[in-house]
Structures are given as C-alpha cells and as structure tokens.
Scaffold this motif. Structure first.
Motif, PDB file in Angstrom:
ATOM      1  N   ASP A   3       3.294  16.544   2.068  1.00  0.00           N
ATOM      2  CA  ASP A   3       3.766  15.337   2.748  1.00  0.00           C
ATOM      3  C   ASP A   3       4.007  15.706   4.198  1.00  0.00           C
ATOM      4  O   ASP A   3       4.775  16.642   4.484  1.00  0.00           O
ATOM      5  N   LEU A   4       3.376  14.991   5.101  1.00  0.00           N
ATOM      6  CA  LEU A   4       3.413  15.343   6.517  1.00  0.00           C
ATOM      7  C   LEU A   4       3.944  14.161   7.324  1.00  0.00           C
ATOM      8  O   LEU A   4       3.548  13.014   7.073  1.00  0.00           O
ATOM      9  N   VAL A   5       4.810  14.452   8.289  1.00  0.00           N
ATOM     10  CA  VAL A   5       5.327  13.417   9.179  1.00  0.00           C
ATOM     11  C   VAL A   5       5.293  13.944  10.604  1.00  0.00           C
ATOM     12  O   VAL A   5       5.963  14.936  10.921  1.00  0.00           O
ATOM     13  N   GLU A   6       4.538  13.261  11.456  1.00  0.00           N
ATOM     14  CA  GLU A   6       4.444  13.644  12.853  1.00  0.00           C
ATOM     15  C   GLU A   6       5.530  12.947  13.677  1.00  0.00           C
ATOM     16  O   GLU A   6       6.008  11.871  13.310  1.00  0.00           O
ATOM     17  N   SER A   7       5.889  13.569  14.790  1.00  0.00           N
ATOM     18  CA  SER A   7       6.813  12.962  15.750  1.00  0.00           C
ATOM     19  C   SER A   7       6.519  13.533  17.124  1.00  0.00           C
ATOM     20  O   SER A   7       5.770  14.509  17.254  1.00  0.00           O
ATOM     21  N   GLY A   8       7.108  12.905  18.138  1.00  0.00           N
ATOM     22  CA  GLY A   8       6.978  13.429  19.486  1.00  0.00           C
ATOM     23  C   GLY A   8       5.999  12.692  20.361  1.00  0.00           C
ATOM     24  O   GLY A   8       5.848  13.009  21.550  1.00  0.00           O
ATOM     25  N   ASP A  23       6.523  17.745  10.413  1.00  0.00           N
ATOM     26  CA  ASP A  23       7.340  18.264   9.312  1.00  0.00           C
ATOM     27  C   ASP A  23       6.497  18.302   8.055  1.00  0.00           C
ATOM     28  O   ASP A  23       5.890  17.279   7.675  1.00  0.00           O
ATOM     29  N   ILE A  24       6.469  19.465   7.411  1.00  0.00           N
ATOM     30  CA  ILE A  24       5.639  19.663   6.228  1.00  0.00           C
ATOM     31  C   ILE A  24       6.532  19.870   5.012  1.00  0.00           C
ATOM     32  O   ILE A  24       7.438  20.708   5.031  1.00  0.00           O
ATOM     33  N   SER A  93      -4.134   8.307  18.558  1.00  0.00           N
ATOM     34  CA  SER A  93      -3.175   8.602  17.496  1.00  0.00           C
ATOM     35  C   SER A  93      -3.465  10.023  17.023  1.00  0.00           C
ATOM     36  O   SER A  93      -4.615  10.356  16.754  1.00  0.00           O
ATOM     37  N   TYR A  94      -2.406  10.830  16.952  1.00  0.00           N
ATOM     38  CA  TYR A  94      -2.560  12.237  16.580  1.00  0.00           C
ATOM     39  C   TYR A  94      -2.013  12.457  15.174  1.00  0.00           C
ATOM     40  O   TYR A  94      -0.937  11.965  14.824  1.00  0.00           O
ATOM     41  N   THR A 114       1.035   9.853  15.072  1.00  0.00           N
ATOM     42  CA  THR A 114       1.944   9.505  16.157  1.00  0.00           C
ATOM     43  C   THR A 114       1.098   9.187  17.380  1.00  0.00           C
ATOM     44  O   THR A 114       0.115   9.875  17.664  1.00  0.00           O
ATOM     45  N   GLN A 115       1.475   8.132  18.095  1.00  0.00           N
ATOM     46  CA  GLN A 115       0.648   7.638  19.203  1.00  0.00           C
ATOM     47  C   GLN A 115       0.986   8.360  20.501  1.00  0.00           C
ATOM     48  O   GLN A 115       2.160   8.516  20.857  1.00  0.00           O
ATOM     49  N   VAL A 116      -0.041   8.770  21.197  1.00  0.00           N
ATOM     50  CA  VAL A 116       0.084   9.351  22.538  1.00  0.00           C
ATOM     51  C   VAL A 116      -0.708   8.472  23.499  1.00  0.00           C
ATOM     52  O   VAL A 116      -1.890   8.208  23.274  1.00  0.00           O
ATOM     53  N   THR A 117      -0.035   8.018  24.545  1.00  0.00           N
ATOM     54  CA  THR A 117      -0.684   7.188  25.547  1.00  0.00           C
ATOM     55  C   THR A 117      -0.533   7.845  26.909  1.00  0.00           C
ATOM     56  O   THR A 117       0.587   8.138  27.341  1.00  0.00           O
ATOM     57  N   VAL A 118      -1.653   8.091  27.556  1.00  0.00           N
ATOM     58  CA  VAL A 118      -1.652   8.720  28.884  1.00  0.00           C
ATOM     59  C   VAL A 118      -2.168   7.690  29.882  1.00  0.00           C
ATOM     60  O   VAL A 118      -3.330   7.301  29.853  1.00  0.00           O
ATOM     61  N   SER A 119      -1.277   7.251  30.745  1.00  0.00           N
ATOM     62  CA  SER A 119      -1.629   6.176  31.672  1.00  0.00           C
ATOM     63  C   SER A 119      -0.742   6.222  32.894  1.00  0.00           C
ATOM     64  O   SER A 119       0.444   6.576  32.796  1.00  0.00           O
ATOM     65  N   SER A 120      -1.314   5.839  34.026  1.00  0.00           N
ATOM     66  CA  SER A 120      -0.504   5.758  35.237  1.00  0.00           C
ATOM     67  C   SER A 120       0.017   4.336  35.428  1.00  0.00           C
ATOM     68  O   SER A 120       0.767   4.064  36.355  1.00  0.00           O
TER      69      SER A 120
END
Length: 120
Positions: A3-8, A23-24, A93-94, A114-120
């Motif tokens: 069971d895996l849960v991403e964060s950050g 978290d594993i 999404s990672y 978990t979503q990562v958005t890179v934008s100015s």
C-alpha cells in the motif's frame, strides 16, 4: 501487496525544488524494484522517472538526469524523490511504485499519485 501513499506535491516556479515522499506499508516479503513514475496527460500511460532494482541498479529517465534523485529510508519504509531545477515539462502526477513478493504472490503496486505543477 504494498500500500503506497505519496505526498509532497504542489505548485512551484520553474527552477524551484520539491521533494516527494512515499509511505510504504503492507505484507511485503521481498522487494524486486522500487521507483517513481509520472503521468503528464490524464489517460496517458505512466512514464518511468527512476527505478532501483534489488541489486541497486538505478536508472533515471534522460529528461530528469542530474536534476532528480531517488532516496530510501528502509527503517521508516519510505521512498523519496528529490526534484531540483524543475521545468514546466515536469508538470505531472507522480506515482511511487514497488514490485515484489507477498508470500508466493508477485505484486506490482502504485500509489494514488501526487500532483506537481511547475508554472510561472
């Protein structure tokens, strides 16, 4: 299985940094490979960002080499992805991934992402 849960995840400007955590938990008897994947477009197949085999062989996607670093804390059952010098093309999404054995059963698990958005 795992069971895996991403964060950050979050929003960051180009050139910025983020560290993702995973978290594993679960009934894991042996790990074959861990890694991080991403999906840049909904419905698109996940692409491999970095993987580490049980023998310690690490493979990064060419697009992230020198900018992303995978890390592990075995005592805490956690996986990390340190991302530096982020680019708009890293928006995605990672997902963390663990493949291994639970008893006699092979599993290949992914977290919800978990979503990562890179934008100015």
């Amino acid at each position: 299985q795992a069971d895996l849960v991403e964060s950050g995840g979050g929003s960051v400007q180009p050139g910025g940094s983020l560290t993702l955590s995973c978290d594993i938990s679960g009934n894991i008897d042996a790990v074959h490979e861990v890694g991080w994947y991403r999906r840049q477009v909904p419905g698109q197949q996940r692409e491999e960002v970095v993987t580490v085999t049980k023998d310690g062989k690490t493979k990064y996607a060419d697009s992230v080499k020198g900018r992303f670093t995978i890390g592990r804390d075995n005592a805490k059952n956690m996986l990390f992805l340190q991302m530096k010098n982020l680019e708009p093309e890293d928006t995605a999404s990672y997902y963390c991934s663990v493949s291994g054995d639970s008893g006699k059963t092979f599993f290949d698990s992914f977290g919800p992402g978990t979503q990562v958005t890179v934008s100015s």
